[in-house]
Design a protein around this motif. Structure first.
Motif, PDB file in Angstrom:
ATOM      1  N   GLN A  80      46.307  35.861  33.807  1.00 31.00           N
ATOM      2  CA  GLN A  80      46.466  36.059  32.366  1.00 31.00           C
ATOM      3  C   GLN A  80      45.288  36.769  31.734  1.00 31.00           C
ATOM      4  OE1 GLN A  80      45.121  33.449  33.731  1.00 31.00           O
ATOM      5  NE2 GLN A  80      44.747  31.760  32.331  1.00 31.00           N
ATOM      6  N   GLY A  81      44.251  37.049  32.509  1.00 33.33           N
ATOM      7  CA  GLY A  81      43.103  37.767  31.963  1.00 33.33           C
ATOM      8  C   GLY A  81      43.430  39.233  31.705  1.00 33.33           C
ATOM      9  N   ARG A  82      42.638  39.864  30.856  1.00 33.18           N
ATOM     10  CA  ARG A  82      42.797  41.294  30.567  1.00 33.18           C
ATOM     11  C   ARG A  82      41.779  42.061  31.405  1.00 33.18           C
ATOM     12  NH1 ARG A  82      42.488  41.725  24.178  1.00 33.18           N
ATOM     13  NH2 ARG A  82      40.591  40.521  24.601  1.00 33.18           N
ATOM     14  N   TYR A  83      42.220  42.538  32.544  1.00 31.30           N
ATOM     15  CA  TYR A  83      41.312  43.176  33.492  1.00 31.30           C
ATOM     16  C   TYR A  83      40.753  44.474  32.902  1.00 31.30           C
ATOM     17  CZ  TYR A  83      43.353  40.034  36.997  1.00 31.30           C
ATOM     18  OH  TYR A  83      43.778  38.925  37.698  1.00 31.30           O
ATOM     19  N   LEU A  84      39.448  44.663  33.089  1.00 27.97           N
ATOM     20  CA  LEU A  84      38.756  45.854  32.605  1.00 27.97           C
ATOM     21  C   LEU A  84      38.358  46.719  33.791  1.00 27.97           C
ATOM     22  CD1 LEU A  84      36.418  44.117  29.997  1.00 27.97           C
ATOM     23  CD2 LEU A  84      38.576  45.300  29.541  1.00 27.97           C
ATOM     24  N   SER A  85      38.743  47.969  33.763  1.00 28.06           N
ATOM     25  CA  SER A  85      38.397  48.862  34.863  1.00 28.06           C
ATOM     26  C   SER A  85      36.933  49.275  34.769  1.00 28.06           C
ATOM     27  CB  SER A  85      39.288  50.106  34.837  1.00 28.06           C
ATOM     28  OG  SER A  85      39.011  50.891  33.696  1.00 28.06           O
ATOM     29  N   VAL A  86      36.377  49.685  35.881  1.00 26.79           N
ATOM     30  CA  VAL A  86      34.988  50.152  35.904  1.00 26.79           C
ATOM     31  C   VAL A  86      34.799  51.394  35.029  1.00 26.79           C
ATOM     32  CG1 VAL A  86      33.209  51.164  37.397  1.00 26.79           C
ATOM     33  CG2 VAL A  86      34.398  49.073  38.101  1.00 26.79           C
ATOM     34  N   ILE A 112      30.752  40.947  36.391  1.00 28.39           N
ATOM     35  CA  ILE A 112      31.651  40.613  37.492  1.00 28.39           C
ATOM     36  C   ILE A 112      33.060  40.574  36.928  1.00 28.39           C
ATOM     37  CG2 ILE A 112      32.218  38.935  39.282  1.00 28.39           C
ATOM     38  CD1 ILE A 112      29.335  37.879  38.985  1.00 28.39           C
ATOM     39  N   GLY A 113      33.977  41.326  37.545  1.00 28.00           N
ATOM     40  CA  GLY A 113      35.325  41.385  37.000  1.00 28.00           C
ATOM     41  C   GLY A 113      36.374  41.710  38.045  1.00 28.00           C
ATOM     42  N   PHE A 114      37.621  41.638  37.613  1.00 31.27           N
ATOM     43  CA  PHE A 114      38.751  42.001  38.457  1.00 31.27           C
ATOM     44  C   PHE A 114      39.116  43.463  38.230  1.00 31.27           C
ATOM     45  CE2 PHE A 114      39.497  37.379  38.337  1.00 31.27           C
ATOM     46  CZ  PHE A 114      39.637  37.140  39.694  1.00 31.27           C
ATOM     47  N   ASN A 115      39.461  44.139  39.299  1.00 35.51           N
ATOM     48  CA  ASN A 115      39.823  45.544  39.247  1.00 35.51           C
ATOM     49  C   ASN A 115      41.321  45.692  38.973  1.00 35.51           C
ATOM     50  OD1 ASN A 115      40.025  48.302  39.568  1.00 35.51           O
ATOM     51  ND2 ASN A 115      39.837  48.251  41.795  1.00 35.51           N
ATOM     52  N   PRO A 116      41.714  46.300  37.836  1.00 35.64           N
ATOM     53  CA  PRO A 116      43.145  46.461  37.572  1.00 35.64           C
ATOM     54  C   PRO A 116      43.821  47.419  38.539  1.00 35.64           C
ATOM     55  CG  PRO A 116      41.843  47.638  35.930  1.00 35.64           C
ATOM     56  CD  PRO A 116      40.877  46.838  36.752  1.00 35.64           C
ATOM     57  N   PHE A 117      43.044  48.302  39.181  1.00 36.63           N
ATOM     58  CA  PHE A 117      43.606  49.260  40.130  1.00 36.63           C
ATOM     59  C   PHE A 117      43.500  48.715  41.555  1.00 36.63           C
ATOM     60  CE2 PHE A 117      41.598  51.958  36.720  1.00 36.63           C
ATOM     61  CZ  PHE A 117      42.778  52.086  35.990  1.00 36.63           C
ATOM     62  N   SER A 118      44.165  47.614  41.787  1.00 39.51           N
ATOM     63  CA  SER A 118      44.127  46.948  43.084  1.00 39.51           C
ATOM     64  C   SER A 118      45.421  46.165  43.272  1.00 39.51           C
ATOM     65  CB  SER A 118      42.927  45.985  43.163  1.00 39.51           C
ATOM     66  OG  SER A 118      43.085  44.928  42.229  1.00 39.51           O
ATOM     67  N   LEU A 119      45.585  45.574  44.458  1.00 38.65           N
ATOM     68  CA  LEU A 119      46.765  44.740  44.695  1.00 38.65           C
ATOM     69  C   LEU A 119      46.764  43.526  43.769  1.00 38.65           C
ATOM     70  CD1 LEU A 119      46.964  44.811  48.611  1.00 38.65           C
ATOM     71  CD2 LEU A 119      48.408  46.035  46.984  1.00 38.65           C
ATOM     72  N   TRP A 120      45.583  43.027  43.448  1.00 47.22           N
ATOM     73  CA  TRP A 120      45.494  41.893  42.537  1.00 47.22           C
ATOM     74  C   TRP A 120      45.841  42.325  41.119  1.00 47.22           C
ATOM     75  CZ3 TRP A 120      42.191  37.193  43.756  1.00 47.22           C
ATOM     76  CH2 TRP A 120      42.112  36.999  45.148  1.00 47.22           C
TER      77      TRP A 120
END
Length: 243
Positions: A141-147, A117-125
């Motif tokens: 401050q997290g380092r978002y990892l793309s799919v 489960i992660g945050f998408n760097p290619f998004s508004l967030w």
């Protein structure tokens, strides 16, 4: 600590908005994964294994109300002993996510699954995170990892990525009433721009190519599952003192 501040952020309107979607999608994926042992690494206060039907379910973390207290870089589980591992945002807030994935590879049985489960760097967030920088408040401050990056990492470990989903298309607004007003965009996002969701759940399966998986008898497998021995290791506090 970043993980602790992130846990506090989950109580905010933004956090509840993301968490509601994450738990719904994780429930759908985890419900269809079968076996004997399931482990959630990190955030023990949130049960991402609640929909899974395996007889033995563990939470593993360094601190907090978990069933197994351990360093995620050195999991205290026997090799090839776990059927499902769930990683809720733990890779984004760790300095060495590769080591965590190597440990996941070690403890998983052949054909075992991992849910990330992660945050998408290619998004508004993800765009909001760029403006915040590394010193921003959680979760920025997290380092978002793309799919695509995760798929590359899993491919190097011999995993096959298959299930997954993106969600949460509303902008990263702070107030609940404004997030609610953007609720209508969820269906449109799933249809027209699914890869721009703020968060994702990705499933990967550990493959053993060239090997024929021989399933042990039910009683033998159940006995092994109950004996999911924690490998002998020193307590975390003792390790820190020795260092």
């Amino acid at each position: 600590m970043a993980v602790e501040s992130f846990a506090a952020w989950l109580e905010t309107p933004q956090g509840r908005y993301a968490l509601a979607w994450e738990q719904t999608k994780t429930d759908l994926l985890a419900a269809d994964i079968f076996g004997f042992n399931a482990v959630q690494i990190g955030f023990p206060q949130i049960d991402f294994l609640r929909a899974n039907r395996m007889p033995l379910r563990f939470t593993c973390c360094e601190e907090g109300p978990c069933t197994t207290r351990a360093d995620p870089h050195h999991l205290p589980f026997a090799t090839n002993s776990v059927d499902l591992v769930v990683l809720p945002h733990i890779l984004e807030f760790d300095a060495n996510p590769h080591q965590i994935l190597r440990e996941v590879d070690r403890v998983l049985v052949p054909e075992g699954s991992v849910l990330v489960i992660g945050f998408n760097p290619f998004s508004l967030w993800g765009l909001r995170r760029l403006f915040s920088g590394s010193r921003g408040e959680p979760p920025w401050q997290g380092r978002y990892l793309s799919v695509p990056r995760l798929r590359d990492w899993f491919a190097l470990l011999g995993f096959e990525t298959r299930g997954g989903a993106f969600g949460c298309y509303a902008p990263p607004l702070r107030q609940e009433k404004w997030l609610a007003r953007w609720h209508c965009i969820e269906a449109a996002g799933d249809r027209w721009w699914p890869y721009l969701g703020a968060v994702y759940v990705l499933q990967a399966i550990k493959r053993q190519h060239g090997l024929r998986l021989v399933t042990p008898k039910w009683k033998d497998r159940m006995a092994r599952a109950k004996a999911l021995a924690l490998l002998p290791q020193k307590p975390l506090t003792q390790k820190r003192e020795e260092k």
